[in-house]
Motif scaffolding. Structure first.
Motif, PDB file in Angstrom:
ATOM      1  N   GLU A  28       0.580  -0.956  -0.082  1.00  0.00           N
ATOM      2  CA  GLU A  28       0.092  -0.591  -0.205  1.00  0.00           C
ATOM      3  C   GLU A  28       0.704   1.489  -0.277  1.00  0.00           C
ATOM      4  O   GLU A  28       2.166   1.249   0.046  1.00  0.00           O
ATOM      5  N   ARG A  29       0.100   2.480  -0.354  1.00  0.00           N
ATOM      6  CA  ARG A  29       0.755   3.209   0.188  1.00  0.00           C
ATOM      7  C   ARG A  29       1.920   3.857   0.913  1.00  0.00           C
ATOM      8  O   ARG A  29       0.467   4.030   1.918  1.00  0.00           O
ATOM      9  N   ASP A  30       3.045   4.049   1.007  1.00  0.00           N
ATOM     10  CA  ASP A  30       3.316   4.496   2.324  1.00  0.00           C
ATOM     11  C   ASP A  30       3.207   5.765   2.758  1.00  0.00           C
ATOM     12  O   ASP A  30       3.850   6.602   2.081  1.00  0.00           O
ATOM     13  N   PRO A  31       2.183   6.768   3.715  1.00  0.00           N
ATOM     14  CA  PRO A  31       1.849   8.403   3.600  1.00  0.00           C
ATOM     15  C   PRO A  31       3.007   8.320   4.058  1.00  0.00           C
ATOM     16  O   PRO A  31       3.379   9.645   4.110  1.00  0.00           O
ATOM     17  N   GLY A  32       4.335   7.928   4.469  1.00  0.00           N
ATOM     18  CA  GLY A  32       5.453   8.967   5.093  1.00  0.00           C
ATOM     19  C   GLY A  32       6.482   9.181   4.126  1.00  0.00           C
ATOM     20  O   GLY A  32       7.506   9.771   4.416  1.00  0.00           O
ATOM     21  N   GLU A  39       5.985  11.018   1.919  1.00  0.00           N
ATOM     22  CA  GLU A  39       6.004  12.514   1.217  1.00  0.00           C
ATOM     23  C   GLU A  39       5.899  13.113   2.190  1.00  0.00           C
ATOM     24  O   GLU A  39       6.819  14.239   1.896  1.00  0.00           O
ATOM     25  N   LEU A  40       6.262  12.561   3.197  1.00  0.00           N
ATOM     26  CA  LEU A  40       7.261  13.219   4.528  1.00  0.00           C
ATOM     27  C   LEU A  40       8.705  12.801   4.504  1.00  0.00           C
ATOM     28  O   LEU A  40       8.497  14.258   4.071  1.00  0.00           O
ATOM     29  N   ASN A  83       8.845  15.931   1.254  1.00  0.00           N
ATOM     30  CA  ASN A  83       8.867  17.535   2.128  1.00  0.00           C
ATOM     31  C   ASN A  83       9.908  17.348   2.826  1.00  0.00           C
ATOM     32  O   ASN A  83      10.472  19.143   2.582  1.00  0.00           O
TER      33      ASN A  83
END
Length: 290
Positions: free
Chosen positions: A218-222, A224-225, A228
């Protein structure tokens, strides 16, 4: 009434005692025997050439030709029956489109049998249908055709070599580069799509608990962090020493605004305004540098 009588019927006679213009009326043209349809088609084509498009007799002649020769569509469709029974109705429909095109373009003066002329039109329309609708993934037409050539070549070479042909074998047989063959083989994978509910185990297990859907990440939300933070890394160097110190206390040491205010001897309101200004400066730099 025989074909010869139908072909030469006067304007006041036919199977039902009715005619359309100079053509005999055929009650059910779709049931005319193939041999009779071949002879009658010549009569109708000769008359069709003489008629004005849009007239009642023209429409009758054209529609009767379609109905009499629809057996050609069924004949051509047989070679595609292994594609699945669910699509056969569609195959017959698009094959009929090919038949109509052949009727509109046939020239009786060329002395070519209509069946010989029409079948390539019908088959071409059916192939175009499968090419445009059967692929699970959109693949350029060039690669679709190449995949078909590769499939045929593999079957031919497999029988000759008594083994699965390699990319080099296919390259020599089709007179194409190995890169082109590889591209065609990759494109062929787009013909069918596997279900995400297919068992994903390598050991032949068929349990429903291990499927591709469950095995996919699944897409790891981390992520994007991380991106950034990487983009933000050079921006603090653009701040003055006090601004960097405030950022360090607030986000590095996780101090509250009251604690920062006490440390610097400022009011909490002033610290809040400073933080807002610093973050706006960083945000602007983050957006403009991308």
């Amino acid at each position: 009434m025989s074909v010869s009588k139908l072909a030469n019927a006067p304007s006041d006679a036919s199977t039902n005692g009715a005619v359309v213009g100079c053509l005999p009326w055929i009650e059910d043209a779709g049931r005319v025997a193939p041999n009779d349809a071949r002879a009658l088609s010549k009569v109708f084509f000769v008359r069709l050439r003489e008629l004005d498009e849009g007239t009642r007799e023209f429409q009758y002649a054209r529609n009767t030709l379609i109905e009499m020769n629809v057996t050609l569509v069924r004949y051509a469709a047989r070679r595609f029956r292994n594609r699945g029974n669910g699509e056969m109705e569609d195959v017959l429909q698009v094959g009929t489109v090919g038949l109509i095109k052949a009727i509109d373009r046939f020239d009786i003066d060329r002395e070519v049998e209509f069946a010989t002329f029409a079948v390539p039109y019908i088959v071409g329309e059916i192939k175009r249908f499968f090419r445009d609708t059967s692929w699970s993934v959109h693949v350029p037409r060039r690669l679709q055709e190449l995949s078909g050539d590769i499939k045929t070549a593999r079957e031919e070479l497999g029988g000759q070599l008594d083994r699965t042909p390699t990319v080099t074998d296919l390259s020599g047989h089709l007179d194409l580069s190995e890169d082109e063959i590889s591209e065609g083989l990759v494109a062929a994978a787009g013909y069918t799509a596997g279900s995400l509910d297919t068992p994903a185990g390598d050991d032949g297990r068929t349990t429903d608990d291990i499927t591709y859907a469950r095995a996919l990440g699944e897409r790891d939300p981390g992520m994007e962090l991380v991106e950034n933070l990487h983009a933000l890394a050079p921006l603090p160097d653009r701040l003055d020493e006090r601004e960097r110190h405030i950022i360090e206390m607030r986000f590095g040491q996780e101090m509250t605004q009251i604690q920062i205010a006490t440390e610097l001897g400022f009011s909490q309101m002033h610290v809040s305004r400073l933080l807002s200004r610093i973050l706006t400066k960083l945000r602007t730099g983050l957006l403009t540098d991308r």
